[in-house]
Design a protein around this motif. Structure first.
Motif, PDB file in Angstrom:
ATOM      1  N   GLU A  76       0.822  -1.211   0.000  1.00  0.00           N
ATOM      2  CA  GLU A  76       0.000   0.000   0.000  1.00  0.00           C
ATOM      3  C   GLU A  76       0.857   1.263   0.000  1.00  0.00           C
ATOM      4  O   GLU A  76       0.635   2.180  -0.790  1.00  0.00           O
ATOM      5  N   GLN A  77       1.851   1.303   0.895  1.00  0.00           N
ATOM      6  CA  GLN A  77       2.693   2.498   0.965  1.00  0.00           C
ATOM      7  C   GLN A  77       3.516   2.687  -0.311  1.00  0.00           C
ATOM      8  O   GLN A  77       3.611   3.794  -0.835  1.00  0.00           O
ATOM      9  N   TRP A  78       4.105   1.625  -0.800  1.00  0.00           N
ATOM     10  CA  TRP A  78       4.931   1.731  -1.998  1.00  0.00           C
ATOM     11  C   TRP A  78       4.094   2.098  -3.218  1.00  0.00           C
ATOM     12  O   TRP A  78       4.537   2.880  -4.072  1.00  0.00           O
ATOM     13  N   THR A  79       2.896   1.547  -3.310  1.00  0.00           N
ATOM     14  CA  THR A  79       2.008   1.888  -4.420  1.00  0.00           C
ATOM     15  C   THR A  79       1.674   3.370  -4.409  1.00  0.00           C
ATOM     16  O   THR A  79       1.741   4.048  -5.438  1.00  0.00           O
ATOM     17  N   LYS A  80       1.325   3.892  -3.224  1.00  0.00           N
ATOM     18  CA  LYS A  80       0.994   5.314  -3.094  1.00  0.00           C
ATOM     19  C   LYS A  80       2.202   6.183  -3.441  1.00  0.00           C
ATOM     20  O   LYS A  80       2.067   7.239  -4.065  1.00  0.00           O
ATOM     21  N   LEU A  81       3.371   5.751  -3.022  1.00  0.00           N
ATOM     22  CA  LEU A  81       4.598   6.507  -3.297  1.00  0.00           C
ATOM     23  C   LEU A  81       4.802   6.669  -4.803  1.00  0.00           C
ATOM     24  O   LEU A  81       4.996   7.788  -5.301  1.00  0.00           O
ATOM     25  N   PHE A  82       4.755   5.558  -5.533  1.00  0.00           N
ATOM     26  CA  PHE A  82       5.037   5.630  -6.960  1.00  0.00           C
ATOM     27  C   PHE A  82       3.893   6.254  -7.748  1.00  0.00           C
ATOM     28  O   PHE A  82       4.132   6.926  -8.769  1.00  0.00           O
ATOM     29  N   GLN A  83       2.664   6.076  -7.301  1.00  0.00           N
ATOM     30  CA  GLN A  83       1.543   6.766  -7.945  1.00  0.00           C
ATOM     31  C   GLN A  83       1.699   8.280  -7.805  1.00  0.00           C
ATOM     32  O   GLN A  83       1.420   9.032  -8.745  1.00  0.00           O
ATOM     33  N   TYR A  84       2.138   8.710  -6.636  1.00  0.00           N
ATOM     34  CA  TYR A  84       2.358  10.132  -6.393  1.00  0.00           C
ATOM     35  C   TYR A  84       3.448  10.678  -7.316  1.00  0.00           C
ATOM     36  O   TYR A  84       3.299  11.741  -7.919  1.00  0.00           O
TER      37      TYR A  84
END
Length: 217
Positions: free
Chosen positions: A81-89
């Motif tokens: 979840e955190q890594w997905t949000k990071l790269f989406q950002y």
């Protein structure tokens, strides 16, 4: 016969002495990251990196060669979840247009620190590592130089507080890499590093974006 035996004994003694000297003088192997010896896991991590689903549409930069791909792979799996949000950002944000300071990453508990800063002399930069945090560091303007220090010859020179510890290290055993906008760096707990070191150019001005991600045991 006695003379022959004496010569043989001297030769053996000489060989043993030379061997002992080589053993003493040979430096210990340097360690710069959390090493993995599982060939299957390394192969999985390389395949995962190449496939690129982790990018979430972010194609602005690639992981630097120094990034521990096994740690990256495992931490992404443990905390998607955190890594997905990071790269989406990263994929949807103009990092050069952001105001400097600490900003929230929407839809997560992550924050991004936007720093307009300058590199400095190595002797004025502290080495550091973290036990519970991961530093995702992306220099989006200019060239930032990082140092990676050897675990074997480095020793802590501070108390661990709050999630950082500093080291005394052997400069001759350190590795140095330049961070430019086409690469990002990730420093896991096993990566003892030095940030914002002077590069070899006349321009030391940089814009760095740092995102802290939780380390999952």
């Amino acid at each position: 016969m006695k003379k022959t035996l004496f010569i043989i004994a001297c030769l053996l003694c000489s060989c043993l002495t030379v061997g002992a000297q080589e053993t003493v003088q040979k430096p210990a192997k340097a360690v710069y990251t959390n090493e993995c010896y599982d060939k299957k896991l390394i192969k999985e991590a390389k395949k995962w990196i190449k496939k690129g689903e982790w990018r979430q549409g972010f194609n602005g930069a690639d992981p630097h060669e120094s990034v521990n791909i096994v740690d990256f792979y495992m931490q992404y799996k443990k905390n998607p979840e955190q890594w997905t949000k990071l790269f989406q950002y990263l994929a949807k944000t103009d990092l050069l247009a952001l105001p400097k300071g600490k900003l929230p990453i929407e839809g997560s508990d992550l924050t991004i620190s936007v720093e307009d800063s300058e590199n400095g002399p190595l002797e004025k930069r502290q080495s550091e590592s973290h036990y519970h945090g991961i530093d995702f560091q992306y220099c989006v303007k200019g060239t930032e130089r990082f140092g990676i220090i050897d675990h074997v010859t480095s020793t802590p020179n501070s108390k661990y507080k709050p999630d950082v510890i500093h080291y005394s290290y052997d400069k001759a055993r350190a590795k140095f890499y330049d961070s430019t906008p086409d690469k990002f760096f990730i420093f896991f707990p096993g990566d003892w590093h030095i940030a914002k070191v002077n590069n070899d150019t006349d321009n030391q001005t940089i814009r760095v974006c740092v995102i802290k991600v939780r380390w999952i045991d």
